[in-house]
Design a protein around this motif. Structure first.
Motif, short mmCIF file in Angstrom:
data_model
loop_
_atom_site.label_atom_id
_atom_site.label_comp_id
_atom_site.label_asym_id
_atom_site.label_seq_id
_atom_site.Cartn_x
_atom_site.Cartn_y
_atom_site.Cartn_z
N ALA A 1 0.90 -1.15 -0.07
CA ALA A 1 -0.02 -0.03 0.15
C ALA A 1 0.83 1.15 -0.07
CB ALA A 1 -0.93 -0.02 1.17
N PRO A 2 0.69 2.14 -1.00
CA PRO A 2 1.69 3.19 -1.13
C PRO A 2 1.18 4.57 -0.25
CG PRO A 2 0.67 2.56 -3.67
CD PRO A 2 0.04 1.93 -2.20
N PHE A 3 2.19 4.91 0.73
CA PHE A 3 1.49 5.90 1.55
C PHE A 3 1.55 7.25 0.87
CE2 PHE A 3 1.57 4.75 6.14
CZ PHE A 3 2.31 3.54 6.15
N VAL B 1 3.68 14.49 -0.84
CA VAL B 1 2.28 14.62 -1.46
C VAL B 1 1.80 13.41 -1.51
CG1 VAL B 1 3.48 16.47 -2.57
CG2 VAL B 1 3.56 14.37 -3.67
N PRO B 2 0.39 13.30 -1.94
CA PRO B 2 -0.37 12.19 -2.04
C PRO B 2 0.29 11.37 -3.08
CG PRO B 2 -1.76 13.75 -1.74
CD PRO B 2 -0.53 14.37 -1.92
N ALA B 3 0.07 9.92 -3.18
CA ALA B 3 0.49 9.01 -4.22
C ALA B 3 -0.61 8.93 -5.24
CB ALA B 3 1.01 7.83 -3.72
N ARG B 4 -1.97 9.09 -4.68
CA ARG B 4 -3.10 9.17 -5.56
C ARG B 4 -2.84 10.33 -6.56
NH1 ARG B 4 -7.77 6.11 -3.18
NH2 ARG B 4 -8.98 7.16 -4.74
N MET C 1 -5.81 -2.03 7.21
CA MET C 1 -4.66 -1.15 7.34
C MET C 1 -4.36 -0.55 5.79
SD MET C 1 -1.29 -1.37 9.41
CE MET C 1 -0.91 -2.93 9.13
N ALA C 2 -4.37 -1.58 4.84
CA ALA C 2 -4.32 -1.32 3.61
C ALA C 2 -5.31 -0.24 2.91
CB ALA C 2 -3.96 -2.46 2.68
N GLU C 3 -6.60 -0.58 3.33
CA GLU C 3 -7.60 0.33 3.00
C GLU C 3 -7.42 1.76 3.28
OE1 GLU C 3 -12.09 -0.48 3.83
OE2 GLU C 3 -11.04 -2.15 3.48
N ILE C 4 -7.06 1.82 4.57
CA ILE C 4 -6.93 3.11 5.31
C ILE C 4 -5.70 4.08 4.43
CG2 ILE C 4 -5.81 4.43 7.28
CD1 ILE C 4 -7.25 2.17 9.13
N ILE C 5 -4.64 3.14 4.54
CA ILE C 5 -3.48 3.86 3.63
C ILE C 5 -3.85 4.42 2.28
CG2 ILE C 5 -1.09 3.45 2.90
CD1 ILE C 5 -0.86 1.54 5.32
N GLY C 6 -4.50 3.66 1.56
CA GLY C 6 -5.02 3.95 -0.06
C GLY C 6 -5.98 4.93 0.00
N SER C 7 -6.70 5.19 1.15
CA SER C 7 -7.88 6.06 1.00
C SER C 7 -7.49 7.54 0.70
CB SER C 7 -8.77 5.85 2.31
OG SER C 7 -8.12 6.61 3.34
N ASP D 1 7.07 5.49 0.28
CA ASP D 1 7.05 4.59 1.39
C ASP D 1 5.91 3.69 1.18
OD1 ASP D 1 8.00 7.20 2.85
OD2 ASP D 1 8.96 5.43 3.56
N LEU D 2 6.24 1.96 1.22
CA LEU D 2 5.11 1.10 0.96
C LEU D 2 4.95 0.44 2.10
CD1 LEU D 2 6.53 -0.14 -2.47
CD2 LEU D 2 4.75 1.49 -2.19
N MET D 3 3.88 0.00 2.31
CA MET D 3 3.49 -0.74 3.53
C MET D 3 3.29 -2.04 2.97
SD MET D 3 3.25 -0.69 6.91
CE MET D 3 2.27 0.50 7.75
N ILE D 4 4.07 -3.02 3.53
CA ILE D 4 4.02 -4.58 2.92
C ILE D 4 3.15 -5.41 4.17
CG2 ILE D 4 5.62 -4.42 1.19
CD1 ILE D 4 7.62 -5.93 3.05
N MET D 5 2.61 -6.43 3.89
CA MET D 5 1.93 -7.29 4.91
C MET D 5 2.34 -8.52 4.91
SD MET D 5 -0.08 -4.69 5.62
CE MET D 5 -1.08 -2.98 4.96
N PHE D 6 3.00 -9.15 6.01
CA PHE D 6 3.63 -10.48 5.92
C PHE D 6 2.55 -11.34 5.84
CE2 PHE D 6 7.92 -9.49 5.11
CZ PHE D 6 8.10 -8.40 6.05
#
Ligand code: GAL
Length: 426
Positions: free
Chosen positions: A143-145, A347-350, A327-333, A308-313
């Motif tokens: 998920a890109p912050f 700046v936003p990645a979106r 968590m991924a949903e929140i970060i990408g929202s 910064d990327l959030m990876i989930m194990f």
């Protein structure tokens, strides 16, 4: 669990995915309803931005176990993460940079975020240069912050006014303004002498000296003809010129302490990624009033980015998996992308968001990132894991830092750089 499992483990025979799916291990360090997040966001501004994620998770009833590993650019965090994985005690999630995310995906260590991405329309809203690293084999694995960029100068407004310094647009004006500050008894360039910081400033000089095409040829295509060229020698010459304006206490200094020198008026400029702006904001300062932000002179037509990327194990615990998805949903929202960047300095990645809620520097940065993406001058940062794999990045760090900390001639540095990169690739 002293079964053949451990014997195999000791023998390193077990593929990573199995290691991680042994939930008994995975659950060991995490409380019920809690996510453990490994990160290197320990400065004031960084921790504040991370706090926004913690608060959003709490709104969803999810607890937070912070696993901070100090050391800018994740230099220490990645080593800690590797040891957590090899000792089969992965965190729920970790902050990583481009090539490191790909590395964990190649090792089949990560949970797929495809369902979250589909629901969030990620294929449409995140730009290709980000998808290149946040997807693997067509699947979303991170998920890109945000989008950070590294070719920024942060300036102390009152020192500029005191010395009658206009915003420099050329390299020559840039150097002349630092000389003016130094002649007036100030430090021209706030600097932190650590390999990742040396490389962050160096990539600015390479881009300012050779332009976007040369940066891409040298730092992304790793072309030996560019790495050991007259333009690279000129880049090292300019780097040496720039280093004259740092103070004697710079070796080992953390980046945010260098930022504090500009905040306090002990130094005129800092060249650093826009996470530095998070420190100014955290100190209650206002962009374009108390401090200035401008692209490093000579780099105005391009943007060297990282995200910064959030990876989930991977794990086989339903609750952990659902918390990872949340968590991924929140970060990408859209909301969180704005809130996070307002605090973090990025700046936003979106690309589908209004910049109304962003400050003056971020508004400009957001437009510049979009324009650069359209004109193919949005290029991965070498120092922050978006230009080449970690082995090559570290080889560049070594040469650039020995150049900073010694008196290596520029032609030797360029030659050594080409050899070190070649060596790291083979
Ligand atoms: C970068 C990271 C930023 C910032 C910086 C300093 O690599 O992407 O978010 O934290 O390191 O530590």
């Amino acid at each position: 669990m002293t079964t053949t499992f451990n014997k195999c483990l000791m023998a390193g025979a077990l593929p990573l995915a199995i290691l991680l799916s042994s939930s008994a291990f995975a659950q060991e360090s995490k409380g019920q309803g809690e996510v453990e997040v490994l990160n290197w966001w320990t400065s004031g501004g960084e921790a504040k931005a991370l706090g926004a994620l913690k608060d959003k998770l709490a709104d969803d009833g999810i607890g937070w176990q912070n696993m901070p590993v100090a050391g800018g650019a994740g230099t220490n965090a990645m080593a800690v993460l590797r040891s957590r994985i090899t000792s089969n005690n992965p965190p729920t999630a970790a902050q990583v940079l481009g090539y490191d995310a790909q590395d964990w995906a190649d090792r089949d260590a990560l949970s797929s975020l495809d369902d979250v991405a589909k629901a969030g329309n990620w294929d449409k809203v995140f730009p290709q240069p980000i998808q290149r690293f946040a997807k693997s084999g067509g699947h979303w694995i991170a998920a890109p912050f945000e989008i950070h960029s590294t070719n920024w100068v942060w300036a102390n407004t009152s020192m500029m006014d005191e010395l009658g310094i206009e915003q420099p647009n050329t390299w020559e004006e840039f150097i002349a303004s630092m000389k003016k500050a130094q002649d007036a008894g100030h430090t021209g360039l706030a600097y932190g002498g650590q390999p990742w910081q040396d490389a962050t400033v160096f990539e600015n000089v390479v881009l300012a000296t050779g332009g976007a095409d040369f940066y891409r040829q040298a730092m992304i295509d790793l072309d030996p003809k560019a790495l050991d060229s007259d333009t690279m020698i000129k880049s090292f010459d300019r780097f040496r010129e720039l280093l004259q304006y740092k103070d004697d206490n710079s070796p080992g200094r953390d980046w945010n302490l260098a930022t504090a020198m500009v905040i306090k008026g002990d130094a005129l400029y800092q060249i650093m990624g826009d996470w530095a702006k998070g420190e100014f904001l955290n100190a209650g300062l206002t962009p374009e009033q108390d401090f200035m932000c401008f692209r490093t002179p000579g780099t105005q037509d391009a943007v060297t980015f990282n995200s910064d990327l959030m990876i989930m194990f991977k794990n086989d615990d339903d609750q952990q998996q659902s918390m990872q998805r949340t968590m991924a949903e929140i970060i990408g929202s859209p909301e969180f992308q704005i809130t996070f960047s307002q605090l973090k300095g990025s700046v936003p990645a979106r690309t589908d968001l209004s910049s109304d809620g962003l400050d003056a520097c971020a508004k400009r940065g957001y437009e510049q990132a979009k324009t650069a993406a359209e004109s193919n001058t949005l290029m991965g940062s070498m120092a922050h894991g978006y230009a080449a794999p970690a082995g090559v990045k570290n080889a560049v760090f070594d040469i650039v830092s020995s150049f900073v900390n010694g008196n290596m001639p520029s032609d030797v540095a360029a030659e050594q750089l080409a050899m070190a990169v070649q060596g790291a690739r083979s």
